[in-house]
Design a protein around this motif. Sequence first.
Motif, PDB file in Angstrom:
ATOM      1  N   GLY A   1      23.251  71.967  57.818  1.00 15.13           N
ATOM      2  CA  GLY A   1      23.410  70.635  58.393  1.00 15.13           C
ATOM      3  C   GLY A   1      22.821  69.553  57.501  1.00 15.13           C
ATOM      4  O   GLY A   1      23.112  69.483  56.313  1.00 15.13           O
ATOM      5  N   THR A   2      21.953  68.706  58.073  1.00 17.02           N
ATOM      6  CA  THR A   2      21.369  67.603  57.303  1.00 17.02           C
ATOM      7  C   THR A   2      20.395  68.092  56.248  1.00 17.02           C
ATOM      8  O   THR A   2      20.087  67.359  55.306  1.00 17.02           O
ATOM      9  CB  THR A   2      20.643  66.610  58.231  1.00 17.02           C
ATOM     10  N   ALA A   3      19.917  69.320  56.382  1.00 19.18           N
ATOM     11  CA  ALA A   3      18.998  69.879  55.378  1.00 19.18           C
ATOM     12  C   ALA A   3      19.703  70.143  54.053  1.00 19.18           C
ATOM     13  O   ALA A   3      19.043  70.400  53.046  1.00 19.18           O
ATOM     14  CB  ALA A   3      18.362  71.163  55.901  1.00 19.18           C
ATOM     15  N   MET A   4      21.041  70.069  54.047  1.00 13.32           N
ATOM     16  CA  MET A   4      21.811  70.294  52.819  1.00 13.32           C
ATOM     17  C   MET A   4      21.406  69.315  51.727  1.00 13.32           C
ATOM     18  O   MET A   4      21.425  69.653  50.550  1.00 13.32           O
ATOM     19  CB  MET A   4      23.313  70.161  53.127  1.00 13.32           C
ATOM     20  N   THR A   5      21.008  68.105  52.100  1.00 12.93           N
ATOM     21  CA  THR A   5      20.680  67.081  51.102  1.00 12.93           C
ATOM     22  C   THR A   5      19.186  66.793  51.012  1.00 12.93           C
ATOM     23  O   THR A   5      18.784  65.869  50.315  1.00 12.93           O
ATOM     24  CB  THR A   5      21.441  65.776  51.416  1.00 12.93           C
ATOM     25  N   ALA A   6      18.369  67.575  51.700  1.00 15.50           N
ATOM     26  CA  ALA A   6      16.912  67.383  51.628  1.00 15.50           C
ATOM     27  C   ALA A   6      16.366  68.104  50.401  1.00 15.50           C
ATOM     28  O   ALA A   6      16.755  69.237  50.115  1.00 15.50           O
ATOM     29  CB  ALA A   6      16.255  67.929  52.886  1.00 15.50           C
ATOM     30  N   PRO A   7      15.453  67.469  49.651  1.00 16.73           N
ATOM     31  CA  PRO A   7      14.865  68.131  48.476  1.00 16.73           C
ATOM     32  C   PRO A   7      14.141  69.416  48.882  1.00 16.73           C
ATOM     33  O   PRO A   7      13.383  69.433  49.847  1.00 16.73           O
ATOM     34  CB  PRO A   7      13.877  67.108  47.929  1.00 16.73           C
ATOM     35  N   ILE A   8      14.410  70.487  48.123  1.00 15.33           N
ATOM     36  CA  ILE A   8      13.806  71.786  48.452  1.00 15.33           C
ATOM     37  C   ILE A   8      13.030  72.350  47.265  1.00 15.33           C
ATOM     38  O   ILE A   8      11.883  72.731  47.392  1.00 15.33           O
ATOM     39  CB  ILE A   8      14.889  72.805  48.871  1.00 15.33           C
ATOM     40  N   ILE A   9      13.691  72.430  46.108  1.00 12.80           N
ATOM     41  CA  ILE A   9      13.083  73.050  44.923  1.00 12.80           C
ATOM     42  C   ILE A   9      13.098  72.039  43.784  1.00 12.80           C
ATOM     43  O   ILE A   9      14.174  71.658  43.315  1.00 12.80           O
ATOM     44  CB  ILE A   9      13.865  74.315  44.505  1.00 12.80           C
ATOM     45  N   HIS A  10      11.936  71.613  43.347  1.00 15.25           N
ATOM     46  CA  HIS A  10      11.818  70.665  42.229  1.00 15.25           C
ATOM     47  C   HIS A  10      12.753  69.471  42.402  1.00 15.25           C
ATOM     48  O   HIS A  10      13.527  69.137  41.512  1.00 15.25           O
ATOM     49  CB  HIS A  10      12.091  71.344  40.886  1.00 15.25           C
ATOM     50  N   GLU A  11      12.689  68.862  43.560  1.00 17.07           N
ATOM     51  CA  GLU A  11      13.489  67.677  43.887  1.00 17.07           C
ATOM     52  C   GLU A  11      14.995  67.944  43.920  1.00 17.07           C
ATOM     53  O   GLU A  11      15.779  67.013  43.944  1.00 17.07           O
ATOM     54  CB  GLU A  11      13.179  66.509  42.937  1.00 17.07           C
ATOM     55  N   LYS A  12      15.395  69.196  43.898  1.00 13.28           N
ATOM     56  CA  LYS A  12      16.816  69.545  44.044  1.00 13.28           C
ATOM     57  C   LYS A  12      17.063  69.969  45.478  1.00 13.28           C
ATOM     58  O   LYS A  12      16.232  70.639  46.088  1.00 13.28           O
ATOM     59  CB  LYS A  12      17.205  70.683  43.101  1.00 13.28           C
TER      60      LYS A  12
END
Length: 192
Positions: free
Chosen positions: A141-152
Amino acid sequence: MELTRSGSAGAPKGFMAVIFRGAEGEGAGVVTQASGGILMRFFSDTSGGGDRMRVLPSLPQPEQTRDHARTGAGVAADLDLIARAFGLNVAQIAEVCGGVTRPTVYAWRDGSAPRPAKLTRIHKLRRAALDWERSGFGVPGTAMTAPIIHEKNLFDLLRADPLDLAAIQFAGGRLAMERELATKRTFADPFR
């Protein structure tokens, strides 16, 4: 019986042959591709005589021919799986498949066969989607565009070339952990 490497022998171009010798003089040889990934032949001389070598047949080679009807149906199913697992629309599918257009994705779904490089990418994305679903991560969902790994974010990881399946799986684990920590819980009083 303990074998030690005693040398190497000639083999067809692109292959490597290694000879092993045991303490009593028995020998064994292995012919493999240079990558070491495919065992082609194994022969053994337990008597010490070269006239008594055994040659076992090569492993079967995978079929290189393509069934275009199956390829089209398989690609459509793969694209549906990728879209379902990650919650992607057609434009996003086109982007993660290597920057193709939406009409190209529609053509693939209608049975057109992708070029080999794109087909390989679709199969890797399929692998990522299967791993994602088997891990029970759910649609991001919206987490698709949340930074996860090194701002990616996850979408960046899906678009990356080459595709890093471990990073995608790690991102799913991190998103699942964040979702779990954000869930409010109430504990029942055990002394009531």
